[in-house]
Structure formats: structure tokens, C-alpha cells
Design a protein around this motif. Sequence first.
Motif, PDB file in Angstrom:
ATOM      1  N   LEU A   1       1.494  12.740  -0.625  1.00  0.00           N
ATOM      2  CA  LEU A   1       2.002  11.511  -1.187  1.00  0.00           C
ATOM      3  C   LEU A   1       3.237  11.956  -1.948  1.00  0.00           C
ATOM      4  O   LEU A   1       4.440  11.297  -2.009  1.00  0.00           O
ATOM      5  CB  LEU A   1       1.310  10.776  -2.058  1.00  0.00           C
TER       6      LEU A   1
ATOM      7  N   HIS B   1       6.282  13.553   0.337  1.00  0.00           N
ATOM      8  CA  HIS B   1       6.532  12.454   1.403  1.00  0.00           C
ATOM      9  C   HIS B   1       6.199  12.887   2.666  1.00  0.00           C
ATOM     10  O   HIS B   1       7.012  12.948   3.769  1.00  0.00           O
ATOM     11  CB  HIS B   1       8.017  12.230   1.351  1.00  0.00           C
TER      12      HIS B   1
ATOM     13  N   SER C   1       3.127  12.000   4.027  1.00  0.00           N
ATOM     14  CA  SER C   1       1.826  11.376   4.125  1.00  0.00           C
ATOM     15  C   SER C   1       1.718  10.491   5.617  1.00  0.00           C
ATOM     16  O   SER C   1       0.849  10.178   6.164  1.00  0.00           O
ATOM     17  CB  SER C   1       1.599  10.179   3.094  1.00  0.00           C
TER      18      SER C   1
ATOM     19  N   SER D   1       4.941   6.181  -0.100  1.00  0.00           N
ATOM     20  CA  SER D   1       4.007   7.095  -0.467  1.00  0.00           C
ATOM     21  C   SER D   1       3.728   7.080  -1.903  1.00  0.00           C
ATOM     22  O   SER D   1       2.727   7.300  -2.488  1.00  0.00           O
ATOM     23  CB  SER D   1       4.624   8.434  -0.114  1.00  0.00           C
TER      24      SER D   1
END
Length: 426
Positions: A161, A164, A166, A219
Motif C-alpha cells: 500500500l 503503490h 498493491s 492504495s
Amino acid sequence: MNSRHMLRALAAGALLLAAPAVCAEGTFDIPPGAHFNPEKLAKVTEFFKNEVATGKISGADVLIQQRGKPVYHEIFGTQDTVSKAPITDKTIFRLSSLTKAITSVVAMELIQDGKLKLDDPVAKYIPSFADTKVGVEKKAEDGTKTLELVPQTRPMTVLDLMRHTSGITYGFYGDSLVRKAYKDANIYAGDFDLAEFAERIAKLPLHNQPGALWQYGHSTDILARIMEIVSGKSLFEIEKEKLLTPLGMVDTGFFVTEPERLARLAQPLPNDSDFRVGRQYRTEVKQKWESASGGMVSTMADFSRFAQMLLNGGSFEGKIYLNPKTFEMMATDYAGKGSGVERDYFYFPGDGFGMGLGLAVRTDAGNAKPPPPGSLGELKWDGASGCYMVIDRKQEMMFVLLEQTPTERQRVQRTLKQLVYEAMEN
């Protein structure tokens, strides 16, 4: 990421940030100890005056600080073309994605407090994400594309998350079938909070396997929901408690509804009012959703304190927000060689930059000739509204640009950065 891997990452980050200077063309990586030439800084003034005079932007607030003191601070134009009220350091600007930087710092404080860990699975806090599938495009002989849903090869984590990776995306850029699914799902409908929003996202396919690709999206909103869960408070409440109130950021928040504050809200030019973020940017309407990825507002009086805290390595006016170890975690590149993270056309940190925890971090000169100006270890981020922050610890310098111009922002940001570094001399 277990503790051994974390220590290895921290060591790598420390080596990165302490790496010897790399000589390159242009103004990249100026030796430390540089100072600003006032005559060259005047070119910044010339540039912004022309931007306003030619009707490209309504106005801007520009601040450069070095070694804790302003070396350049100029205000241009007006808050909006209707009232023609002058911009001041108390003018309120939409931060857009610079919201992610504030959210990420507060998340690091919670990690520092032991409330969550980078290797925690997202499903530990939001069980719905255990069943989220990955969308894989399949192309038929006739050229048509379909989306096959496959299981995650590994669970999505808090680290994913924050950097970035995810697989969570946005639905307002690109043309992949997963992004189309986001757009078609109408995820911004109605009045919803972060808890409901997380459930909406969990029902959608991931754009890629967790950890496989840098992918800009929501995210940070899912991170914010986890922050709410571990703190037992709303996002704004935990941000006020951990960062905004102690740092003195009195005008930083999510909505501007009070008459006195509305009178201080900057507006873009009428023909430049589409922020192109897939939804209405309704700062003036109180909503349940506190958008951790793009909904905050701030002023130069506030945001300059935040930027200076980052330049100081996590402290400000005697108070420590991030201890040195936590700050180095944040400033480490987690998307470089050996990370397994791929980059594509939509790798927004840009040429020469890796990805820290919520901020881009300069790792090399990049491939451009000459390379973009800056220093190794530089931290930066910006937003669709035009606001922009650069933290250069090597030169003990930071600069902040606050403006509201979705269409002109990239050109203005690039030009400002070039002029800032061209004004530096040893």
C-alpha cells in the motif's frame, strides 16, 4: 517483510543516501554547500509573473527554504478570477495527491508506535481483501480482450500500500480492462466513509499481482482505513493528534465549509477547473469520505512546516515526529533493483527516482540527457491540482509550490525545478 529483510532494506537505504556524488551533465547533483544567487532566482519571479500575465494560471505561492530560513518567497496573481482577492500564506489550496505524503507520514508514526507493521497482510485488518482476485487480460485471435480472474500469489501487505505495489489502481487513466472495471463500478457514488470505500475496492479485481508493478491508485485510502482500525479513530482525528495539531497545521484538513475559510479558498481558472481525478473535487461539501489519497487542503503557512519537518529528517521545533530509523525507512527505495517491482509508462515517480514509503526518492541520474536537476536522496511528490514539494537534504533545501492548475502543472513544476537548481552556486 521480516525483520532480517527490513534491516537489509534499511542498510541499503543508508548506503543509497550516503552514496558519493555522481557527476553528470546539467545541474544534477551539485556538490553540497551550495548557495542561491539572488539574480538567478529573479528568473523564478519572471517566469511566474508571465504565467499570470498570459492567463495560464490564476496565481501561485512559491517558497524556497535553505538551512531553515527562507531564501525566496514570492506570491503571484490572485486566489481566483472572480473575487480577485490576493493570495497570502493563509490562502487555502487543494493538495490533491500531496495528501498521500501527509497520510504516509502519520502511517509511519503508527508503525513507529508498533500499531502496525510493513509486512502485515492487508487482510489482517480488512478481511475482504483475502478474496480479492487479480485481473489478467486474455486476447482472443480476433483481437478482443477478456478479463480472467486469478488468485493472489501472495497476500497484499501494508508495504504494498505504501509503495503503490498493491495492484489497486484508479479508473480515470489508462485503458486496461481492470481500470475500466473501476470506472464502471461507480465507486464514488453516494455518501460513504473509508470503511465502505475499502469494501468497494476489495470487490474489484487487482490490476496486477501484489508486489509486481508500481501502480498508482487508491492504495493510500486502504492504508488510511487500516490506520483508522488500529487507532480506533477517524483518519482526520488521528492525523490531527499525531501530526497536524502538534505541528501547528491549523488550516490543513479535508473540507472547507466555513464562510471565513471559503473566502480563503483558491480556485483554478474557469477553463482549467477539471482536476481529472474521476470524480467531482467537492472540497466545499462536507462528506463522510476523508480521501487519504487526494482530498486534503492546506496553506503555505501550514505546509511549509510539514516540508521543513521532512527536511529536518522527521523533527521540527524540538519535537520528534519520526525518529531517525523510521525516517530512513520512509526515505529508502523499495521499488529498485532486486525488489521485483516492474515499471511501465505510468511510473509517475519518474526518471531517476525510486519509491519510498509514500514519497519518491532520487536514486540515480536517470536516462535523460541532461538528467533532471536534483540530488541523490531527494524526496518529492505533487498533486493533480498543481501543488508540488521537493526535499533536498544534501543541500539542506526544500521548496513548495502551491497553485491550482490541473492542465499547466507539469510544465510549471518542471520549469520551477530547473530554475531553482540553476540558481544554486558553490
